[in-house]
Design a protein around this motif. Structure first.
Motif, PDB file in Angstrom:
ATOM      1  N   VAL A 101      41.539  35.597  40.685  1.00 16.44           N
ATOM      2  CA  VAL A 101      42.283  36.652  39.993  1.00 16.44           C
ATOM      3  C   VAL A 101      42.764  36.057  38.679  1.00 16.44           C
ATOM      4  CG1 VAL A 101      44.191  38.289  40.149  1.00 16.44           C
ATOM      5  CG2 VAL A 101      43.000  37.565  42.235  1.00 16.44           C
ATOM      6  N   PHE A 102      42.631  36.795  37.584  1.00 11.93           N
ATOM      7  CA  PHE A 102      42.879  36.215  36.261  1.00 11.93           C
ATOM      8  C   PHE A 102      44.213  36.615  35.644  1.00 11.93           C
ATOM      9  CE2 PHE A 102      38.213  36.160  36.684  1.00 11.93           C
ATOM     10  CZ  PHE A 102      38.027  34.783  36.608  1.00 11.93           C
ATOM     11  N   ASN A 103      45.143  37.063  36.485  1.00 13.99           N
ATOM     12  CA  ASN A 103      46.493  37.320  35.996  1.00 13.99           C
ATOM     13  C   ASN A 103      47.493  36.936  37.082  1.00 13.99           C
ATOM     14  OD1 ASN A 103      46.468  39.390  37.885  1.00 13.99           O
ATOM     15  ND2 ASN A 103      46.121  40.998  36.372  1.00 13.99           N
ATOM     16  N   LEU A 108      34.022  36.021  43.741  1.00 19.59           N
ATOM     17  CA  LEU A 108      34.381  37.327  43.202  1.00 19.59           C
ATOM     18  C   LEU A 108      35.423  37.139  42.098  1.00 19.59           C
ATOM     19  CD1 LEU A 108      34.297  40.432  43.251  1.00 19.59           C
ATOM     20  CD2 LEU A 108      36.019  40.350  45.094  1.00 19.59           C
ATOM     21  N   LEU A 109      35.118  37.626  40.900  1.00 17.31           N
ATOM     22  CA  LEU A 109      36.015  37.508  39.747  1.00 17.31           C
ATOM     23  C   LEU A 109      36.686  38.856  39.530  1.00 17.31           C
ATOM     24  CD1 LEU A 109      33.618  35.570  37.319  1.00 17.31           C
ATOM     25  CD2 LEU A 109      34.998  34.692  39.233  1.00 17.31           C
ATOM     26  N   LEU A 110      38.009  38.894  39.681  1.00 19.16           N
ATOM     27  CA  LEU A 110      38.733  40.162  39.653  1.00 19.16           C
ATOM     28  C   LEU A 110      39.626  40.306  38.420  1.00 19.16           C
ATOM     29  CD1 LEU A 110      39.848  40.716  43.366  1.00 19.16           C
ATOM     30  CD2 LEU A 110      38.091  41.948  42.081  1.00 19.16           C
ATOM     31  N   GLN A 111      39.438  41.414  37.728  1.00 14.05           N
ATOM     32  CA  GLN A 111      40.296  41.819  36.631  1.00 14.05           C
ATOM     33  C   GLN A 111      41.085  43.057  37.054  1.00 14.05           C
ATOM     34  OE1 GLN A 111      40.731  40.288  33.844  1.00 14.05           O
ATOM     35  NE2 GLN A 111      38.904  39.115  33.329  1.00 14.05           N
ATOM     36  N   ALA A 112      42.222  43.277  36.414  1.00 11.82           N
ATOM     37  CA  ALA A 112      43.013  44.473  36.701  1.00 11.82           C
ATOM     38  C   ALA A 112      42.399  45.689  36.017  1.00 11.82           C
ATOM     39  CB  ALA A 112      44.450  44.282  36.227  1.00 11.82           C
ATOM     40  N   LYS A 113      42.442  46.822  36.687  1.00 15.75           N
ATOM     41  CA  LYS A 113      41.977  48.069  36.090  1.00 15.75           C
ATOM     42  C   LYS A 113      43.021  48.550  35.091  1.00 15.75           C
ATOM     43  CE  LYS A 113      39.880  51.067  38.637  1.00 15.75           C
ATOM     44  NZ  LYS A 113      39.580  52.104  39.666  1.00 15.75           N
ATOM     45  N   ARG A 114      42.587  48.883  33.874  1.00 13.68           N
ATOM     46  CA  ARG A 114      43.486  49.328  32.818  1.00 13.68           C
ATOM     47  C   ARG A 114      42.976  50.627  32.214  1.00 13.68           C
ATOM     48  NH1 ARG A 114      46.648  44.567  31.638  1.00 13.68           N
ATOM     49  NH2 ARG A 114      45.640  42.780  32.640  1.00 13.68           N
ATOM     50  N   ILE A 115      43.905  51.404  31.695  1.00 15.33           N
ATOM     51  CA  ILE A 115      43.565  52.674  31.070  1.00 15.33           C
ATOM     52  C   ILE A 115      43.270  52.450  29.593  1.00 15.33           C
ATOM     53  CG2 ILE A 115      44.418  54.978  30.450  1.00 15.33           C
ATOM     54  CD1 ILE A 115      46.173  54.866  32.947  1.00 15.33           C
ATOM     55  N   GLY A 116      42.050  52.779  29.166  1.00 15.85           N
ATOM     56  CA  GLY A 116      41.715  52.743  27.750  1.00 15.85           C
ATOM     57  C   GLY A 116      41.048  51.486  27.264  1.00 15.85           C
ATOM     58  N   THR A 135      39.459  36.076  54.353  1.00 14.12           N
ATOM     59  CA  THR A 135      38.833  34.997  55.126  1.00 14.12           C
ATOM     60  C   THR A 135      38.320  33.883  54.220  1.00 14.12           C
ATOM     61  OG1 THR A 135      36.703  36.162  55.068  1.00 14.12           O
ATOM     62  CG2 THR A 135      38.154  36.583  56.965  1.00 14.12           C
ATOM     63  N   MET A 136      38.735  33.912  52.947  1.00 15.49           N
ATOM     64  CA  MET A 136      38.254  32.923  51.981  1.00 15.49           C
ATOM     65  C   MET A 136      39.391  32.566  51.024  1.00 15.49           C
ATOM     66  SD  MET A 136      37.615  36.193  50.925  1.00 15.49           S
ATOM     67  CE  MET A 136      35.989  36.517  51.620  1.00 15.49           C
ATOM     68  N   PRO A 137      39.266  31.460  50.272  1.00 18.35           N
ATOM     69  CA  PRO A 137      40.323  31.066  49.335  1.00 18.35           C
ATOM     70  C   PRO A 137      40.475  32.047  48.184  1.00 18.35           C
ATOM     71  CG  PRO A 137      38.414  29.615  49.107  1.00 18.35           C
ATOM     72  CD  PRO A 137      38.174  30.460  50.326  1.00 18.35           C
ATOM     73  N   VAL A 138      41.736  32.274  47.797  1.00 16.57           N
ATOM     74  CA  VAL A 138      42.078  33.142  46.671  1.00 16.57           C
ATOM     75  C   VAL A 138      42.985  32.348  45.734  1.00 16.57           C
ATOM     76  CG1 VAL A 138      43.204  35.291  45.950  1.00 16.57           C
ATOM     77  CG2 VAL A 138      41.964  35.198  48.132  1.00 16.57           C
ATOM     78  N   CYS A 139      42.786  32.504  44.434  1.00 21.23           N
ATOM     79  CA  CYS A 139      43.629  31.797  43.475  1.00 21.23           C
ATOM     80  C   CYS A 139      43.996  32.718  42.320  1.00 21.23           C
ATOM     81  CB  CYS A 139      42.932  30.548  42.948  1.00 21.23           C
ATOM     82  SG  CYS A 139      41.338  30.886  42.163  1.00 21.23           S
ATOM     83  N   GLY A 140      45.090  32.393  41.641  1.00 27.13           N
ATOM     84  CA  GLY A 140      45.543  33.218  40.529  1.00 27.13           C
ATOM     85  C   GLY A 140      46.478  32.463  39.615  1.00 27.13           C
ATOM     86  N   TYR A 141      47.361  33.197  38.942  1.00 30.40           N
ATOM     87  CA  TYR A 141      48.232  32.615  37.919  1.00 30.40           C
ATOM     88  C   TYR A 141      49.682  33.007  38.172  1.00 30.40           C
ATOM     89  CZ  TYR A 141      44.079  31.462  35.208  1.00 30.40           C
ATOM     90  OH  TYR A 141      42.882  30.928  34.795  1.00 30.40           O
ATOM     91  N   ASP A 154      39.056  47.465  28.791  1.00 23.43           N
ATOM     92  CA  ASP A 154      38.558  46.754  29.959  1.00 23.43           C
ATOM     93  C   ASP A 154      39.613  45.856  30.589  1.00 23.43           C
ATOM     94  OD1 ASP A 154      36.118  47.940  29.761  1.00 23.43           O
ATOM     95  OD2 ASP A 154      35.248  46.364  28.509  1.00 23.43           O
ATOM     96  N   THR A 155      40.229  45.003  29.798  1.00 23.29           N
ATOM     97  CA  THR A 155      41.183  44.056  30.359  1.00 23.29           C
ATOM     98  C   THR A 155      41.974  43.399  29.237  1.00 23.29           C
ATOM     99  OG1 THR A 155      41.423  42.199  31.891  1.00 23.29           O
ATOM    100  CG2 THR A 155      39.580  42.101  30.340  1.00 23.29           C
ATOM    101  N   SER A 156      42.850  42.471  29.598  1.00 21.88           N
ATOM    102  CA  SER A 156      43.724  41.849  28.608  1.00 21.88           C
ATOM    103  C   SER A 156      43.046  40.667  27.926  1.00 21.88           C
ATOM    104  CB  SER A 156      45.013  41.364  29.272  1.00 21.88           C
ATOM    105  OG  SER A 156      44.765  40.211  30.054  1.00 21.88           O
ATOM    106  N   ILE A 157      43.592  40.285  26.774  1.00 20.79           N
ATOM    107  CA  ILE A 157      43.043  39.158  26.012  1.00 20.79           C
ATOM    108  C   ILE A 157      43.030  37.893  26.852  1.00 20.79           C
ATOM    109  CG2 ILE A 157      43.328  37.729  23.968  1.00 20.79           C
ATOM    110  CD1 ILE A 157      44.877  40.134  22.740  1.00 20.79           C
ATOM    111  N   ALA A 158      44.174  37.555  27.470  1.00 19.03           N
ATOM    112  CA  ALA A 158      44.278  36.319  28.244  1.00 19.03           C
ATOM    113  C   ALA A 158      43.310  36.319  29.415  1.00 19.03           C
ATOM    114  CB  ALA A 158      45.714  36.132  28.733  1.00 19.03           C
ATOM    115  N   SER A 159      43.197  37.456  30.107  1.00 25.52           N
ATOM    116  CA  SER A 159      42.312  37.525  31.271  1.00 25.52           C
ATOM    117  C   SER A 159      40.841  37.365  30.879  1.00 25.52           C
ATOM    118  CB  SER A 159      42.513  38.853  31.998  1.00 25.52           C
ATOM    119  OG  SER A 159      43.811  38.921  32.554  1.00 25.52           O
ATOM    120  N   ILE A 160      40.475  37.956  29.755  1.00 24.02           N
ATOM    121  CA  ILE A 160      39.093  37.810  29.261  1.00 24.02           C
ATOM    122  C   ILE A 160      38.784  36.339  28.995  1.00 24.02           C
ATOM    123  CG2 ILE A 160      37.555  38.269  27.310  1.00 24.02           C
ATOM    124  CD1 ILE A 160      38.879  41.005  27.061  1.00 24.02           C
TER     125      ILE A 160
END
Length: 356
Positions: free
Chosen positions: A258-260, A192-200, A277-283, A202-208
């Motif tokens: 998670v990409f941020n 599962l690839l998760l981005q943060a929900k943003r107003i206006g 119940t599964m591995p999670v990773c982020g920044y 889709d997502t941030s440059i770095a996360s994309i």
């Protein structure tokens, strides 16, 4: 902070002024034993070499504007701000008059309003932490029309022409994230690839860019693993929790990326829903991320040295404005992989060591 002269260093090291001068300016022969004495003193007093000592007459006053996302103490953007402040203190060749503007990185309208405010400031240079690509490009085009130099940290903006930039290679970070996560998850399940929900937007440059790198790695190396795109809401509500739960229903998820720097929010929400119940990773090694890492709820974190990015951005301004140096357009920051077994060594280290 006390300012040390060459004669002070010589006295502390028990050597001549001329010997210290040769070490500082890397000219002439100095025995290894004597050099070690001098270097030990320099380390003890946190000496910063005045690389512009021959150009004192070129002292500059710089009106610096810093524009970054809003932050909490110890978080990613606070650490970039900290690196900026350290550099300002380290380079007396410039007298900086600094203003900092922040915006809500989850709301494009906040970003637009901050950029609009920034245009009215008197400034010589701007350090920008971009989130929204189009809005940042428009803003930098306006800066160019004003004759103002700008530098990017955290991410580049396509078609912009900064003085320079100090950023992680976000695509390579995404590939590293995919390589590590797929090494510890069941390949018969989806990621599962998760981005943060943003107003206006889709997502941030770095996360994309990170997500692009992640997907590229999957397609090139583990095409058997399917991926599912999703978003999480940093504002925890019954609706957002229901939406997150829905991503797991009917999908056999074996890992979460998670990409941020908000992996801790995702983990907290997943724990509350009984889904962890599964591995999670982020920044990022902010406090909450590292606590979940130590507890084993986050499998690993990618650290992108934000202090370094902020510090080097200011150093580049000094090099350009005082020395007239030609700067490379892109400079990649170092990255590290943080595990529960190793993160304390990083947290207890000198945060400026990468700057030396």
């Amino acid at each position: 902070m006390k300012k040390y002269k060459i004669r002070d260093i010589a006295k502390m090291a028990g050597v001549s002024v001329g010997t210290v001068d040769r070490v500082l300016h890397e000219r002439g022969d100095v025995s290894p034993e004597t050099r070690k004495k001098i270097e030990d003193v320099l380390e003890k007093i946190n000496y910063v070499k005045n690389i512009h000592s021959k150009n004192v007459s070129n002292h500059k006053e710089v009106r610096l504007l810093v524009i970054i996302p809003q932050y909490q103490k110890g978080a990613y953007w606070d650490r970039i701000r900290s690196g900026i402040e350290k550099a300002i203190a380290h380079f007396p060749q410039c007298s900086f008059k600094t203003n900092v503007l922040t915006y809500n990185q989850f709301n494009i309208n906040s970003c637009k309003n901050t950029f609009k405010t920034a245009l009215s400031y008197k400034k010589d240079a701007v350090i920008i932490g971009p989130t929204f690509s189009d809005e940042t490009f428009i803003f930098t085009s306006q800066l160019a029309m004003q004759g103002v130099k700008y530098i990017f940290v955290d991410a580049m903006v396509r078609n912009a022409e900064p003085l320079t930039s100090f950023v992680p290679d976000n695509i390579q970070c995404g590939k590293a994230q995919a390589k590590l996560l797929t090494a510890i998850m069941d390949h018969s399940k989806s990621v599962l690839l998760l981005q943060a929900k943003r107003i206006g937007d889709d997502t941030s440059i770095a996360s994309i860019e990170r997500q692009h790198g992640f997907i590229t790695y999957l397609s090139e190396n583990t095409p058997d693993i399917k991926y599912i795109n999703g978003v999480y809401d940093s504002k925890e509500t019954s609706t957002s929790l229901s939406e997150l739960k829905g991503l797991f229903e009917g999908n056999d998820i074996g890992g979460v990326a998670v990409f941020n720097s908000q992996a801790h929010l995702v983990v907290r929400q997943m724990k509350g829903l009984g889904l962890l119940t599964m591995p999670v990773c982020g920044y990022g090694t902010n406090y909450l991320n590292t606590q979940y890492l130590k507890d084993g709820d986050i499998s690993f974190l990618i650290e992108e040295h934000p202090e370094y990015q902020g510090y080097m951005a200011v150093k580049a301004i000094v090099d350009s404005f005082v020395l007239g140096a030609t700067l490379r357009p892109i400079n990649y920051a170092p990255i590290d992989i943080m595990l529960r077994e190793t993160v304390d060594y990083f947290l207890n280290s000198d945060s400026t060591i990468v700057l030396k």
